[in-house]
Design a protein around this motif. Sequence first.
Motif, PDB file in Angstrom:
ATOM      1  N   MET A 183     -36.909  30.923 -90.100  1.00 41.01           N
ATOM      2  CA  MET A 183     -38.151  31.844 -89.486  1.00 41.01           C
ATOM      3  C   MET A 183     -39.224  30.614 -89.367  1.00 41.01           C
ATOM      4  SD  MET A 183     -37.696  35.451 -90.311  1.00 41.01           S
ATOM      5  CE  MET A 183     -39.164  35.848 -89.275  1.00 41.01           C
ATOM      6  N   GLY A 184     -39.363  29.988 -90.642  1.00 43.55           N
ATOM      7  CA  GLY A 184     -40.619  29.171 -90.655  1.00 43.55           C
ATOM      8  C   GLY A 184     -40.467  27.810 -89.865  1.00 43.55           C
ATOM      9  N   ALA A 185     -39.280  27.394 -89.977  1.00 42.90           N
ATOM     10  CA  ALA A 185     -38.927  26.056 -89.140  1.00 42.90           C
ATOM     11  C   ALA A 185     -39.253  26.656 -87.767  1.00 42.90           C
ATOM     12  CB  ALA A 185     -37.462  25.539 -89.611  1.00 42.90           C
ATOM     13  N   ALA A 186     -38.599  27.635 -87.318  1.00 40.93           N
ATOM     14  CA  ALA A 186     -38.810  28.046 -85.965  1.00 40.93           C
ATOM     15  C   ALA A 186     -40.175  28.212 -85.566  1.00 40.93           C
ATOM     16  CB  ALA A 186     -37.829  29.106 -85.546  1.00 40.93           C
ATOM     17  N   ARG A 187     -40.821  28.951 -86.239  1.00 38.22           N
ATOM     18  CA  ARG A 187     -42.126  29.140 -85.961  1.00 38.22           C
ATOM     19  C   ARG A 187     -43.167  27.797 -85.866  1.00 38.22           C
ATOM     20  NH1 ARG A 187     -46.902  29.597 -89.147  1.00 38.22           N
ATOM     21  NH2 ARG A 187     -45.742  28.987 -90.950  1.00 38.22           N
ATOM     22  N   ASP A 188     -42.708  26.869 -86.666  1.00 38.26           N
ATOM     23  CA  ASP A 188     -43.602  25.605 -86.699  1.00 38.26           C
ATOM     24  C   ASP A 188     -43.105  24.923 -85.662  1.00 38.26           C
ATOM     25  OD1 ASP A 188     -44.767  26.012 -89.020  1.00 38.26           O
ATOM     26  OD2 ASP A 188     -43.365  24.863 -90.103  1.00 38.26           O
ATOM     27  N   GLN A 189     -41.727  24.880 -85.143  1.00 42.25           N
ATOM     28  CA  GLN A 189     -41.208  24.057 -83.960  1.00 42.25           C
ATOM     29  C   GLN A 189     -41.842  24.826 -82.632  1.00 42.25           C
ATOM     30  OE1 GLN A 189     -37.038  24.185 -83.743  1.00 42.25           O
ATOM     31  NE2 GLN A 189     -36.849  22.567 -81.907  1.00 42.25           N
ATOM     32  N   ALA A 190     -41.736  26.208 -82.491  1.00 41.06           N
ATOM     33  CA  ALA A 190     -42.244  26.890 -81.559  1.00 41.06           C
ATOM     34  C   ALA A 190     -43.776  26.485 -81.057  1.00 41.06           C
ATOM     35  CB  ALA A 190     -42.262  28.316 -81.551  1.00 41.06           C
ATOM     36  N   LEU A 191     -44.953  26.416 -82.245  1.00 39.63           N
ATOM     37  CA  LEU A 191     -46.006  25.967 -82.394  1.00 39.63           C
ATOM     38  C   LEU A 191     -46.378  24.646 -81.738  1.00 39.63           C
ATOM     39  CD1 LEU A 191     -47.539  28.170 -85.207  1.00 39.63           C
ATOM     40  CD2 LEU A 191     -47.714  28.566 -82.742  1.00 39.63           C
ATOM     41  N   GLY A 192     -45.607  23.591 -82.379  1.00 39.96           N
ATOM     42  CA  GLY A 192     -45.518  22.409 -82.085  1.00 39.96           C
ATOM     43  C   GLY A 192     -45.061  22.024 -80.463  1.00 39.96           C
ATOM     44  N   ALA A 193     -44.024  22.819 -80.343  1.00 40.24           N
ATOM     45  CA  ALA A 193     -43.742  22.684 -78.858  1.00 40.24           C
ATOM     46  C   ALA A 193     -44.711  23.342 -77.731  1.00 40.24           C
ATOM     47  CB  ALA A 193     -42.559  23.226 -78.414  1.00 40.24           C
ATOM     48  N   LEU A 194     -45.453  24.367 -78.335  1.00 39.36           N
ATOM     49  CA  LEU A 194     -46.320  24.741 -77.476  1.00 39.36           C
ATOM     50  C   LEU A 194     -47.477  23.883 -77.259  1.00 39.36           C
ATOM     51  CD1 LEU A 194     -47.704  27.320 -75.888  1.00 39.36           C
ATOM     52  CD2 LEU A 194     -48.435  28.007 -78.154  1.00 39.36           C
ATOM     53  N   LEU A 195     -48.165  23.187 -78.441  1.00 38.74           N
ATOM     54  CA  LEU A 195     -49.268  22.264 -78.217  1.00 38.74           C
ATOM     55  C   LEU A 195     -48.722  21.014 -77.359  1.00 38.74           C
ATOM     56  CD1 LEU A 195     -50.761  22.411 -81.677  1.00 38.74           C
ATOM     57  CD2 LEU A 195     -51.605  23.296 -79.881  1.00 38.74           C
ATOM     58  N   THR A 196     -47.606  20.649 -77.902  1.00 37.02           N
ATOM     59  CA  THR A 196     -47.179  19.283 -77.055  1.00 37.02           C
ATOM     60  C   THR A 196     -47.031  19.453 -75.444  1.00 37.02           C
ATOM     61  OG1 THR A 196     -46.029  18.604 -79.020  1.00 37.02           O
ATOM     62  CG2 THR A 196     -45.433  17.504 -76.931  1.00 37.02           C
ATOM     63  N   GLN A 197     -46.057  20.421 -75.129  1.00 37.34           N
ATOM     64  CA  GLN A 197     -45.878  20.648 -73.745  1.00 37.34           C
ATOM     65  C   GLN A 197     -47.053  21.605 -72.862  1.00 37.34           C
ATOM     66  OE1 GLN A 197     -41.983  22.878 -73.577  1.00 37.34           O
ATOM     67  NE2 GLN A 197     -40.970  21.421 -74.937  1.00 37.34           N
ATOM     68  N   GLY A 198     -47.759  22.258 -73.834  1.00 38.97           N
ATOM     69  CA  GLY A 198     -48.973  22.728 -73.046  1.00 38.97           C
ATOM     70  C   GLY A 198     -49.869  21.701 -72.668  1.00 38.97           C
ATOM     71  N   SER A 199     -50.151  20.743 -73.568  1.00 41.66           N
ATOM     72  CA  SER A 199     -51.285  19.468 -73.480  1.00 41.66           C
ATOM     73  C   SER A 199     -50.575  18.745 -72.308  1.00 41.66           C
ATOM     74  CB  SER A 199     -51.125  18.785 -74.823  1.00 41.66           C
ATOM     75  OG  SER A 199     -51.796  19.387 -75.743  1.00 41.66           O
ATOM     76  N   ILE A 200     -49.445  18.501 -72.265  1.00 41.07           N
ATOM     77  CA  ILE A 200     -48.817  17.646 -71.058  1.00 41.07           C
ATOM     78  C   ILE A 200     -49.180  18.628 -70.043  1.00 41.07           C
ATOM     79  CG2 ILE A 200     -46.826  16.779 -70.073  1.00 41.07           C
ATOM     80  CD1 ILE A 200     -45.688  16.359 -72.921  1.00 41.07           C
ATOM     81  N   VAL A 253     -51.468  19.387 -64.691  1.00 38.58           N
ATOM     82  CA  VAL A 253     -51.965  19.976 -63.840  1.00 38.58           C
ATOM     83  C   VAL A 253     -53.877  19.722 -63.614  1.00 38.58           C
ATOM     84  CG1 VAL A 253     -52.846  22.411 -63.395  1.00 38.58           C
ATOM     85  CG2 VAL A 253     -50.729  21.876 -64.612  1.00 38.58           C
ATOM     86  N   GLY A 254     -54.332  19.099 -64.676  1.00 41.54           N
ATOM     87  CA  GLY A 254     -55.704  18.618 -64.383  1.00 41.54           C
ATOM     88  C   GLY A 254     -55.647  17.493 -63.427  1.00 41.54           C
ATOM     89  N   ALA A 255     -54.719  16.528 -63.485  1.00 38.47           N
ATOM     90  CA  ALA A 255     -54.698  15.414 -62.429  1.00 38.47           C
ATOM     91  C   ALA A 255     -54.359  15.977 -61.396  1.00 38.47           C
ATOM     92  CB  ALA A 255     -53.529  14.459 -63.066  1.00 38.47           C
ATOM     93  N   LEU A 256     -53.627  17.039 -60.774  1.00 35.43           N
ATOM     94  CA  LEU A 256     -53.474  17.667 -59.794  1.00 35.43           C
ATOM     95  C   LEU A 256     -54.838  18.382 -59.282  1.00 35.43           C
ATOM     96  CD1 LEU A 256     -50.010  19.170 -60.048  1.00 35.43           C
ATOM     97  CD2 LEU A 256     -50.425  17.184 -58.920  1.00 35.43           C
ATOM     98  N   ALA A 257     -55.334  18.922 -60.029  1.00 37.68           N
ATOM     99  CA  ALA A 257     -56.653  19.693 -59.874  1.00 37.68           C
ATOM    100  C   ALA A 257     -57.976  18.635 -59.438  1.00 37.68           C
ATOM    101  CB  ALA A 257     -57.155  20.399 -60.893  1.00 37.68           C
ATOM    102  N   ALA A 258     -57.772  17.333 -60.347  1.00 35.41           N
ATOM    103  CA  ALA A 258     -58.721  16.345 -59.766  1.00 35.41           C
ATOM    104  C   ALA A 258     -58.523  15.779 -58.285  1.00 35.41           C
ATOM    105  CB  ALA A 258     -58.675  15.150 -60.831  1.00 35.41           C
ATOM    106  N   ALA A 259     -57.120  15.616 -57.991  1.00 42.68           N
ATOM    107  CA  ALA A 259     -56.864  15.253 -56.760  1.00 42.68           C
ATOM    108  C   ALA A 259     -57.156  16.314 -55.620  1.00 42.68           C
ATOM    109  CB  ALA A 259     -55.555  15.106 -56.601  1.00 42.68           C
TER     110      ALA A 259
END
Length: 423
Positions: A77-94, A99-105
């Motif tokens: 559960m700890g590993a899944a939690r860390d992986q989920a939070l890491g994926a949220l940060l990484t993929q969310g940042s991307i 979307v920010g680039a699209l918004a700028a365009a």
Amino acid sequence: MWRFRLPLRVRLTAVYGALFLVAGLVMLGLTWALVQQRLIDDAAVVNASVCCSSPWEPSPTLPAGDRLTYEYTVQIMGAARDQALGALLTQGSIAVVVVGALAAAAGWVVAGRMLRPLSAITATAARIAAAPEGRRHERLRLDGPRDDVTELADTFDDMLDRLDAAFDAQRRFVANASHELRTPIAVERALVEVAAARPGASDDVRALARELLDVNADQHRLIDGLLLLARSERELAERRFVDLADLAEHATSPAGGVRGDPGSAPGLSRDVAPDAAPEFALELGEAPTAGDPVLLAHLVRNLVENAIRHNLDAGGWVRVATGTDATGRARLEVSNSGPVVAEDAVAGLVEPFRRLGGGVPDRGRTAGAGLGLSIVRAIAEAHGGALHLAARRGGGLVATVTLPREEYGFALDGSAERGDAEG
């Protein structure tokens, strides 16, 4: 001090993109905190279901096998939690960046559409400012909903209307006043000539009459100059094919009346004595253009007269050259010897009633009305051309006029209208 500033459209796009990026990062941080809190709450529920003494710590009374199973489950559960939070940060940042680039365009497009009326106002204002005097009748007349931009355009149009009306009133006043002054000047000349022709007139009376006739001729030239200046500042009524070489050849011939030879036109025949007339050098090549032949003849004549009048007492020269420049525009250049002209005084010579003072020796000739170069500039601008003055290092001036080229009634550079077709 000049400072570089980005265009308004770029700045608006940057603001849109930056605001969206900041909002996306804040949203990503809040989502990460909520997801983390949710996972902690789920872990607490699991601990409570197996009677744990505290979160993530198994109960001491839990059998050994169950204890190992529980610890393994906690690790997963700890590993899944860390992986989920890491994926949220990484993929969310991307996702935020994309979307920010699209918004700028999108902001670039929206800013362009919003600023399009301002771009139209700027382009129209530039065309009006570059138009010759007397031909600035274009207006913005911006269409669209009533907003701040349309109010600005309407205000700008009102200002242009007022300025145009003021300029027209000034030109009409000059033309009307000049016309009205012609009659009394003609009457004065007739009275002086009659008095001088009387049989009993003394030599003093005849000498005084000659002086008065000279003054009357100066006044007549001044009136003609004002009328010509007012006419040249109006839009051309017709355009016909004209070769500047023909006009220059006629203006510099004795029949043209500008060399100071006997029988020349009034004013210059007495300005320059035949033995002191400058030497002429002609380099006449084809210089086709389109316009009003009478006005263009005055343009050439005024340049040549100016070169003769402001020259040396003796041994002076005048050079007249015509041809085409590198862009195909018709070109007329009149240069002369004469007194040294200061660089800072050249620009003011095209202003009405501005005479070159100080450096011109007094040879008993008239100083002129100070309208010659003003008329040349007005005629050149009315034909879509320009006048450029430059002081010669050894003394004298170089006056260059460039006009749109015309080949037998067909414009070659798109800046002149079809002459013969409209004339």
